[in-house]
Motif scaffolding. Structure first.
Motif, PDB file in Angstrom:
ATOM      1  N   GLU A  19      -9.150  -7.487   3.124  1.00 34.37           N
ATOM      2  CA  GLU A  19      -9.423  -6.272   3.896  1.00 34.37           C
ATOM      3  C   GLU A  19     -10.178  -5.213   3.094  1.00 34.37           C
ATOM      4  O   GLU A  19     -10.666  -4.239   3.673  1.00 34.37           O
ATOM      5  CB  GLU A  19      -8.130  -5.691   4.488  1.00 34.37           C
ATOM      6  CG  GLU A  19      -7.236  -5.006   3.479  1.00 34.37           C
ATOM      7  CD  GLU A  19      -5.947  -4.420   4.053  1.00 34.37           C
ATOM      8  OE1 GLU A  19      -5.595  -4.643   5.220  1.00 34.37           O
ATOM      9  OE2 GLU A  19      -5.280  -3.712   3.287  1.00 34.37           O
ATOM     10  N   LYS A  33       0.361  -8.675   9.064  1.00 32.45           N
ATOM     11  CA  LYS A  33      -0.741  -9.275   8.309  1.00 32.45           C
ATOM     12  C   LYS A  33      -0.233 -10.608   7.767  1.00 32.45           C
ATOM     13  O   LYS A  33       0.967 -10.788   7.527  1.00 32.45           O
ATOM     14  CB  LYS A  33      -1.243  -8.345   7.215  1.00 32.45           C
ATOM     15  CG  LYS A  33      -0.231  -7.778   6.276  1.00 32.45           C
ATOM     16  CD  LYS A  33      -0.970  -6.876   5.294  1.00 32.45           C
ATOM     17  CE  LYS A  33      -0.041  -6.016   4.496  1.00 32.45           C
ATOM     18  NZ  LYS A  33      -0.743  -5.055   3.680  1.00 32.45           N
ATOM     19  N   ASP A  77       3.556  -5.012  11.343  1.00 34.10           N
ATOM     20  CA  ASP A  77       2.782  -5.195  10.103  1.00 34.10           C
ATOM     21  C   ASP A  77       2.622  -6.694   9.871  1.00 34.10           C
ATOM     22  O   ASP A  77       2.990  -7.227   8.825  1.00 34.10           O
ATOM     23  CB  ASP A  77       3.509  -4.525   8.933  1.00 34.10           C
ATOM     24  CG  ASP A  77       2.632  -4.425   7.680  1.00 34.10           C
ATOM     25  OD1 ASP A  77       1.423  -4.688   7.775  1.00 34.10           O
ATOM     26  OD2 ASP A  77       3.172  -4.087   6.609  1.00 34.10           O
ATOM     27  N   ARG A  79      -7.508   4.332  10.460  1.00 36.06           N
ATOM     28  CA  ARG A  79      -6.513   4.900   9.529  1.00 36.06           C
ATOM     29  C   ARG A  79      -7.056   4.957   8.101  1.00 36.06           C
ATOM     30  O   ARG A  79      -6.815   5.931   7.383  1.00 36.06           O
ATOM     31  CB  ARG A  79      -5.213   4.084   9.595  1.00 36.06           C
ATOM     32  CG  ARG A  79      -4.461   4.257  10.903  1.00 36.06           C
ATOM     33  CD  ARG A  79      -3.247   3.336  10.976  1.00 36.06           C
ATOM     34  NE  ARG A  79      -2.313   3.574   9.895  1.00 36.06           N
ATOM     35  CZ  ARG A  79      -1.405   2.694   9.487  1.00 36.06           C
ATOM     36  NH1 ARG A  79      -1.307   1.510  10.070  1.00 36.06           N
ATOM     37  NH2 ARG A  79      -0.582   2.994   8.504  1.00 36.06           N
ATOM     38  N   HIS A 119       0.817  -1.220   0.000  1.00 33.55           N
ATOM     39  CA  HIS A 119       0.000   0.000   0.000  1.00 33.55           C
ATOM     40  C   HIS A 119       0.847   1.267   0.000  1.00 33.55           C
ATOM     41  O   HIS A 119       0.332   2.363  -0.155  1.00 33.55           O
ATOM     42  CB  HIS A 119      -0.863   0.053   1.258  1.00 33.55           C
ATOM     43  CG  HIS A 119      -1.922  -0.997   1.338  1.00 33.55           C
ATOM     44  ND1 HIS A 119      -1.777  -2.256   0.830  1.00 33.55           N
ATOM     45  CD2 HIS A 119      -3.157  -0.959   1.869  1.00 33.55           C
ATOM     46  CE1 HIS A 119      -2.871  -2.942   1.060  1.00 33.55           C
ATOM     47  NE2 HIS A 119      -3.732  -2.191   1.696  1.00 33.55           N
ATOM     48  N   TYR A 140      -2.563   8.857   1.627  1.00 36.13           N
ATOM     49  CA  TYR A 140      -1.534   7.990   2.222  1.00 36.13           C
ATOM     50  C   TYR A 140      -1.462   6.624   1.535  1.00 36.13           C
ATOM     51  O   TYR A 140      -0.429   6.270   0.972  1.00 36.13           O
ATOM     52  CB  TYR A 140      -1.821   7.842   3.719  1.00 36.13           C
ATOM     53  CG  TYR A 140      -0.794   7.038   4.479  1.00 36.13           C
ATOM     54  CD1 TYR A 140       0.375   7.629   4.950  1.00 36.13           C
ATOM     55  CD2 TYR A 140      -0.984   5.677   4.730  1.00 36.13           C
ATOM     56  CE1 TYR A 140       1.326   6.880   5.654  1.00 36.13           C
ATOM     57  CE2 TYR A 140      -0.049   4.931   5.426  1.00 36.13           C
ATOM     58  CZ  TYR A 140       1.099   5.540   5.885  1.00 36.13           C
ATOM     59  OH  TYR A 140       2.042   4.802   6.565  1.00 36.13           O
TER      60      TYR A 140
HETATM   61  C1  GN1 Z   1       0.421  -0.835   4.873  1.00 32.93           C
HETATM   62  O1  GN1 Z   1       2.233  -1.324   2.487  1.00 32.93           O
HETATM   63  P1  GN1 Z   1       1.891  -2.467   3.340  1.00 32.93           P
HETATM   64  O2  GN1 Z   1       0.813  -3.271   2.721  1.00 32.93           O
HETATM   65  O3  GN1 Z   1       3.100  -3.260   3.753  1.00 32.93           O
HETATM   66  C2  GN1 Z   1       0.618  -0.141   6.220  1.00 32.93           C
HETATM   67  C3  GN1 Z   1       0.206  -1.067   7.344  1.00 32.93           C
HETATM   68  C4  GN1 Z   1      -1.218  -1.533   7.152  1.00 32.93           C
HETATM   69  C5  GN1 Z   1      -1.355  -2.172   5.773  1.00 32.93           C
HETATM   70  C6  GN1 Z   1      -2.800  -2.530   5.528  1.00 32.93           C
HETATM   71  C7  GN1 Z   1       3.787   1.801   6.732  1.00 32.93           C
HETATM   72  O4  GN1 Z   1       1.312  -1.902   4.756  1.00 32.93           O
HETATM   73  O5  GN1 Z   1       0.279  -0.380   8.574  1.00 32.93           O
HETATM   74  O6  GN1 Z   1      -1.539  -2.492   8.097  1.00 32.93           O
HETATM   75  O7  GN1 Z   1      -0.908  -1.282   4.761  1.00 32.93           O
HETATM   76  N1  GN1 Z   1       2.012   0.254   6.363  1.00 32.93           N
HETATM   77  C8  GN1 Z   1       2.345   1.499   6.689  1.00 32.93           C
HETATM   78  O8  GN1 Z   1      -2.866  -3.612   4.653  1.00 32.93           O
HETATM   79  O9  GN1 Z   1       1.518   2.373   6.926  1.00 32.93           O
END
Ligand code: GN1
Ligand code: MG
Length: 367
Positions: free
Chosen positions: A262, A219, A217, A314, A29, A325
């Motif tokens: 999600e 996930k 993070d 968020r 993201h 963002y």
């Molecule tokens: C963002 O870019 P990614 O997918 O690694 C975000 C996480 C959120 C996630 C939602 C630095 O992670 O906090 O959980 O999206 N990373 C940042 O899927 O904000």
């Protein structure tokens, strides 16, 4: 980004191989990520870190490299090839640093790709939830003796609920009438939940919950599995920072127990799977049980709810702020993500008794 440019960045790293082919991974993201294959067969992941979001990319890369070295040192008995499948390994740039600033002012880092591995975006088997719990539990355990103060807080206040609520208020006060109207039901839910959602932060600030090294993070798509669905390696350590165990527990549960992705728009498909909660908790505590205090353990369910909420908050905040963002692929993408997370909380709440029962059952087996 222009392929020739990405190739030229790859060639400014020390890997001793010859570029053959690249393709972009589009699931992130925030950052841009490329898969690279070489004539020699060695494969890589080249990442451009978004320096609008991460103000100090050299510190971010230094955090990742330090944590990887620490994790690798915990596996002295493993042959190097196997170690490289269990812990991310980084290739240095020709400057000798692990990050590279290119001639456009963009920042990059390069890791070895872990072949013959699988990623899950949603979970459909209990065993994957259990193995995910073991993998992320092991990450916290293996960094237990790493002084979290050595890590730069690359995104200050990342999981700080008061900070996130402040950003939400700010975005709400600036938002267009149209966005406010479309987001009304989500905004109302935030108001209902906000008091409960700062409990964990207060316990942290009171010192009842200790600060550890956390991934931030977790996930499920940031876990690699082998062909037998055994947990292999934790990836995407961009946000490794000081934090509390609930951040990592919660973010994994948020994705493992969601029966949909999600950003699924059909909210009937979004429910909280208690069976996977139980399996994840079992794997997680099997690794970690002796390392956590009573307050940490007691509040794991609240950790799950809190992290689902903060992610919804968020996404909602970004929608109200005009989608600045997160990467989005259509106009209401962030709003749909927020609705999805809030629906997941609703399903979580409806099953509170079952979640508590599952927790008690696991604790009585392990404790
Ligand atoms: C963002 O870019 P990614 O997918 O690694 C975000 C996480 C959120 C996630 C939602 C630095 O992670 O906090 O959980 O999206 N990373 C940042 O899927 O904000
Ligand atoms: Mg990430």
């Amino acid at each position: 980004m222009n392929k020739e440019h990405v190739k030229s960045v790859f060639e400014q790293f020390e890997h001793g191989t010859t570029f053959k082919y690249l393709k972009e991974f589009t699931s992130g993201h925030i950052n841009d990520t490329y898969f690279i294959d070489t004539e020699e067969g060695e494969k890589f992941v080249l990442q451009r870190v978004n320096h609008e979001v991460f103000k100090d990319v050299p510190a971010l890369v230094a955090n990742k490299v330090r944590v990887s070295k620490h994790l690798a040192a915990k596996l002295p008995e493993l042959p190097d090839a196997e170690k490289k499948r269990r812990v991310l390994s980084f290739a240095p740039a020709s400057t000798g640093e692990y990050h590279l600033k290119d001639d456009l002012g963009k920042f990059w880092n390069l890791t070895y790709f872990i072949d013959d591995s699988k990623v899950f975006d949603t979970v459909t088997e209990r065993e994957v939830a259990y193995e995910g719990g073991k993998l992320f539990g092991d990450f916290i355990k293996a960094t237990d003796d790493f002084d979290s103060a050595l890590l730069t807080e690359v995104l200050p206040g990342f999981h700080d609920m008061k900070n996130r609520l402040g950003q939400f208020e700010e975005a709400r006060s600036q938002a267009s009438e149209e966005r406010l109207a479309k987001a009304k039901s989500c905004i109302d839910r935030v108001e209902e939940l906000r008091e409960e959602m700062v409990i964990l932060q207060n316990l942290k600030e009171d010192g009842q919950i200790p600060v550890r090294v956390t991934h931030n993070d977790t996930k499920i798509s940031n876990a690699l599995f082998d062909e037998n669905n055994k947990g292999l390696c934790v990836i995407d350590t961009d946000t490794v920072m000081p934090g509390i165990v609930h951040y990592d527990f919660g973010d994994a549960i948020r994705t493992i127990c969601n029966t949909a992705e999600e950003d699924e728009k059909d909210l009937d498909k979004v429910t909280f799977n208690v069976d996977y909660y139980e399996a994840y908790l079992e794997g997680f505590l099997k690794e970690l049980h002796g390392s956590l205090n009573e307050t940490e353990i007691k509040n794991l369910p609240l950790g799950a709810k809190t992290i689902i909420f903060i992610m919804g908050l968020r996404f909602l905040t970004d929608y109200l702020a005009g989608d600045k963002y997160y990467k989005t692929t259509y106009p209401e993408h962030n709003l749909d993500r927020a609705k999805n997370q809030l629906k997941l909380i609703e399903s979580f709440e409806a099953q509170t008794a079952a979640i508590e029962k599952a927790s008690e059952s696991i604790l009585s087996q392990i404790g």
